[in-house]
Design a protein around this motif. Structure first.
Motif, short mmCIF file in Angstrom:
data_model
loop_
_atom_site.label_atom_id
_atom_site.label_comp_id
_atom_site.label_asym_id
_atom_site.label_seq_id
_atom_site.Cartn_x
_atom_site.Cartn_y
_atom_site.Cartn_z
N LYS A 47 0.84 -1.19 0.00
CA LYS A 47 0.00 0.00 0.00
C LYS A 47 0.88 1.25 0.00
O LYS A 47 1.93 1.28 0.63
N PHE A 48 0.43 2.24 -0.73
CA PHE A 48 1.21 3.47 -0.93
C PHE A 48 0.57 4.64 -0.20
O PHE A 48 -0.65 4.76 -0.14
N GLU A 49 1.41 5.49 0.34
CA GLU A 49 0.96 6.74 0.94
C GLU A 49 1.63 7.91 0.21
O GLU A 49 2.86 7.94 0.09
N VAL A 50 0.84 8.82 -0.30
CA VAL A 50 1.37 9.96 -1.04
C VAL A 50 1.42 11.17 -0.11
O VAL A 50 0.42 11.52 0.53
N TYR A 80 -2.49 -0.66 -7.68
CA TYR A 80 -1.93 -0.56 -6.34
C TYR A 80 -2.94 0.09 -5.39
O TYR A 80 -3.83 0.83 -5.82
N LYS A 81 -2.77 -0.18 -4.12
CA LYS A 81 -3.71 0.31 -3.10
C LYS A 81 -3.13 1.49 -2.34
O LYS A 81 -1.91 1.60 -2.17
N LEU A 82 -4.02 2.34 -1.88
CA LEU A 82 -3.59 3.47 -1.05
C LEU A 82 -3.70 3.08 0.42
O LEU A 82 -4.62 2.38 0.83
N ALA A 83 -2.75 3.56 1.21
CA ALA A 83 -2.72 3.24 2.63
C ALA A 83 -3.72 4.09 3.39
O ALA A 83 -3.98 5.24 3.04
N ASP A 84 -4.29 3.49 4.44
CA ASP A 84 -5.09 4.28 5.36
C ASP A 84 -4.29 4.45 6.65
O ASP A 84 -3.13 4.05 6.72
N GLU A 85 -4.90 5.03 7.65
CA GLU A 85 -4.16 5.35 8.88
C GLU A 85 -3.72 4.12 9.65
O GLU A 85 -2.87 4.21 10.54
N TYR A 86 -4.27 2.96 9.34
CA TYR A 86 -3.94 1.75 10.09
C TYR A 86 -2.84 0.92 9.43
O TYR A 86 -2.41 -0.08 9.98
#
Length: 203
Positions: A47-50, A80-86
């Motif tokens: 998971k990716f965080e921008v 690809y998936k985006l990261a959440d806060e967890y």
């Protein structure tokens, strides 16, 4: 990560094949190779965080949120998936620009950098004691400088960051292939490891 003397990289079979028993673990070292073997572990489960780093003054970059959304869309479009806060230890995409107005505030000069970072383990051993820390390190980065009329710099930055993101995504398979080809060339790889990596499927 690239150093002037090259890379001493450790490819751990079990990292990429959970079904392998720990007792059957084999190590393959690639010495002095200019590729980061972390590419092999990059898959659609990551998971990716921008993140935006906006150090642009004088109203020269006013659409940073739009740029972030556009880059995220490219990731999602590629599966690809985006990261959440967890999410723990996401791959981080840094969008970093620095700039200011010139020519009596009619034009702008702005730097751009797209930096893809992943988590790495850093180890140190001394006699009986072992230390390990986790740090983020660059997997891929591109940067440059652009200038132009203030009323057009937003579009140029957005298009440029989208193009860079597309370049990164389209190059993943080629980076993986280059690493596997390098393993096949070196003569100190065991026959067992060579057989494993020669049949490794790029996802």
């Amino acid at each position: 990560m690239k150093n002037t003397w090259g890379i001493l990289a450790l490819v751990v079979t079990i990292t990429f094949s959970p079904a392998v028993n720990a007792a059957e673990l084999t190590n393959t070292f690639i010495r002095g190779f200019g590729k980061d073997v972390g590419w092999l572990g990059l898959n659609k489960e990551h998971k990716f965080e921008v993140k935006i780093i906006d150090r642009v003054k004088d109203g020269c970059w006013t659409n940073s949120n739009s740029v972030k959304t556009a880059v995220e869309s490219e990731l999602k479009r590629s599966g690809y998936k985006l990261a959440d806060e967890y999410v723990v230890e996401p791959v981080i995409v840094y969008i970093h620009s620095v700039g200011y107005a010139i020519d009596n505030r009619k034009s702008c000069i702005v730097s751009y950098e797209l930096d893809i970072q992943r988590m790495l383990a850093d180890n140190f051993s001394s006699v009986k004691h072992h230390l390990r820390s986790w740090v983020y390190a660059s997997l891929w980065t591109q940067s440059g400088v652009m200038n132009g009329p203030k009323n057009g710099i937003n579009r140029k930055l957005k298009d440029n960051y989208v193009d860079l993101m597309q370049s990164f995504l389209s190059g993943i398979a080629a980076e993986k292939k280059a690493i596997l080809e390098e393993i096949a060339r070196v003569d100190y790889v065991s026959s067992e490891a060579r057989a494993y990596w020669s049949s490794y499927e790029i996802d």
